[in-house]
Design a protein around this motif. Structure first.
Motif, short mmCIF file in Angstrom:
data_model
loop_
_atom_site.label_atom_id
_atom_site.label_comp_id
_atom_site.label_asym_id
_atom_site.label_seq_id
_atom_site.Cartn_x
_atom_site.Cartn_y
_atom_site.Cartn_z
N LEU A 92 0.85 -1.20 0.00
CA LEU A 92 0.00 0.00 0.00
C LEU A 92 0.88 1.24 0.00
CD1 LEU A 92 -3.23 0.78 1.86
CD2 LEU A 92 -1.31 2.31 2.23
N THR A 93 0.53 2.19 -0.87
CA THR A 93 1.17 3.50 -0.91
C THR A 93 0.09 4.56 -0.87
OG1 THR A 93 2.95 2.61 -2.28
CG2 THR A 93 2.77 5.00 -2.15
N ALA A 94 0.27 5.58 -0.06
CA ALA A 94 -0.69 6.69 0.01
C ALA A 94 0.08 8.00 0.05
CB ALA A 94 -1.58 6.57 1.25
N SER A 95 -0.38 8.97 -0.75
CA SER A 95 0.27 10.27 -0.84
C SER A 95 -0.75 11.37 -0.61
CB SER A 95 0.92 10.46 -2.21
OG SER A 95 1.90 9.47 -2.45
N SER A 96 -0.38 12.34 0.23
CA SER A 96 -1.25 13.48 0.51
C SER A 96 -0.41 14.75 0.55
CB SER A 96 -1.96 13.29 1.86
OG SER A 96 -2.69 14.45 2.22
N ALA A 97 -0.80 15.74 -0.26
CA ALA A 97 -0.06 17.01 -0.29
C ALA A 97 -0.22 17.77 1.02
CB ALA A 97 -0.56 17.86 -1.46
N GLU A 98 -1.34 17.58 1.70
CA GLU A 98 -1.62 18.34 2.92
C GLU A 98 -1.11 17.66 4.18
OE1 GLU A 98 -4.50 19.04 -0.32
OE2 GLU A 98 -3.95 17.23 0.81
N ASN A 99 -0.77 16.36 4.10
CA ASN A 99 -0.39 15.61 5.29
C ASN A 99 0.93 14.86 5.05
OD1 ASN A 99 -2.97 15.53 7.26
ND2 ASN A 99 -3.66 15.51 5.12
N LYS A 100 1.94 15.21 5.84
CA LYS A 100 3.23 14.55 5.70
C LYS A 100 3.19 13.14 6.26
CE LYS A 100 8.14 14.98 6.88
NZ LYS A 100 9.17 15.80 7.58
N MET A 101 2.45 12.94 7.36
CA MET A 101 2.31 11.64 7.97
C MET A 101 0.87 11.16 7.85
SD MET A 101 5.31 10.78 9.00
CE MET A 101 4.85 9.32 9.94
N LEU A 102 0.71 9.88 7.62
CA LEU A 102 -0.60 9.26 7.50
C LEU A 102 -0.67 8.06 8.44
CD1 LEU A 102 -0.72 9.19 3.60
CD2 LEU A 102 -1.84 10.88 5.06
N LYS A 103 -1.88 7.59 8.72
CA LYS A 103 -2.06 6.40 9.53
C LYS A 103 -3.14 5.52 8.88
CE LYS A 103 -2.95 8.41 13.52
NZ LYS A 103 -3.22 8.55 15.00
N ILE A 104 -3.02 4.21 9.08
CA ILE A 104 -4.09 3.30 8.68
C ILE A 104 -4.40 2.35 9.82
CG2 ILE A 104 -3.45 3.39 6.23
CD1 ILE A 104 -2.34 0.54 6.55
N ARG A 105 -5.58 1.76 9.77
CA ARG A 105 -5.98 0.76 10.74
C ARG A 105 -7.02 -0.17 10.09
NH1 ARG A 105 -9.64 4.48 14.95
NH2 ARG A 105 -11.44 4.77 13.55
N GLY A 106 -7.16 -1.35 10.69
CA GLY A 106 -8.20 -2.27 10.26
C GLY A 106 -8.07 -2.79 8.85
#
Length: 216
Positions: free
Chosen positions: A157-171
């Motif tokens: 899994l890869t996720a990119s967000s211009a507004e968020n440097k850090m991301l989290k996932i769960r479940g």
């Protein structure tokens, strides 16, 4: 002129926990992500990673297995009875995220099966956002799909967000439906014109919340 046929549906609602719920969905790896690679921090089953970085889970080696008459050598996992992958992603700031999800078969199965299958989705919002990626979004032909899903070895899994440097996932789970699953052991029966045919249908709640269901 066609004769009328009466159809009866007997719905078996599977909204309880335990074995039935386990059959409706199962986690990809451990719920605490301790067997994944690429996360910078995991706390309370919430895994943090840098925007743009890839995180990966690989099913551990084990005995090869059969699916019907086909033998699989890659010590992989059979996802073919399910409908897609579901998880939640966390955006601290209001914004958007581009998500790429890929599953791959083992190297020993790659000669006979599609080696890599990829889906891309976009989400927007703030806080925990539910994500559901059905098999139909993956770049794989229908004739190749089920063979590849029967031999999943690696998930990335890869996720990119211009507004968020850090991301989290769960479940992170494989599931039989985004909210509901509908299954019938027998999908076709014959009957004389004017007769009655009966089907048993199992309805499953793939969420953690109670739901009202009406069948028509």
């Amino acid at each position: 002129m066609r004769s009328a046929v009466t159809v009866f549906l007997i719905a078996v609602c599977v909204f309880c926990a335990g074995l039935a719920q386990a059959e409706l969905r199962f986690p990809v790896g451990k719920p605490d992500f301790s067997d994944w690679n690429g996360f910078s921090k995991v706390r309370k089953n919430e895994a943090a990673f840098t925007s743009g970085d890839a995180v990966t889970y690989t099913y551990p080696d084990g005995e090869h297995y059969f699916h019907g008459f086909k033998e699989y050598f890659g010590h992989a996992c059979d996802w073919s009875k399910y409908a897609g992958v579901a998880f939640e992603i966390y955006l601290k700031k209001e914004g958007a995220a581009a998500i790429t999800l890929t599953f791959a078969v083992a190297e020993r199965d790659a000669d006979l099966l599609r080696p890599l299958s990829t889906a891309k989705v976009q989400v927007a919002g703030r806080g925990w956002i539910p994500v559901y990626v059905p098999w139909e979004l993956f770049d794989i032909y229908e004739g190749q799909k089920w063979g590849a899903l029967q031999a999943v070895k690696t998930v990335t899994l890869t996720a990119s967000s211009a507004e968020n440097k850090m991301l989290k996932i769960r479940g992170m789970e494989v599931t039989k439906g985004e909210q509901l699953a509908l299954e019938a052991p027998v999908k076709g029966r014959s009957v004389a014109g004017g007769g009655t045919v009966e089907y048993v249908v199992e309805v499953g709640n793939t969420t953690d919340e109670p739901q009202n269901v009406q069948l028509h």
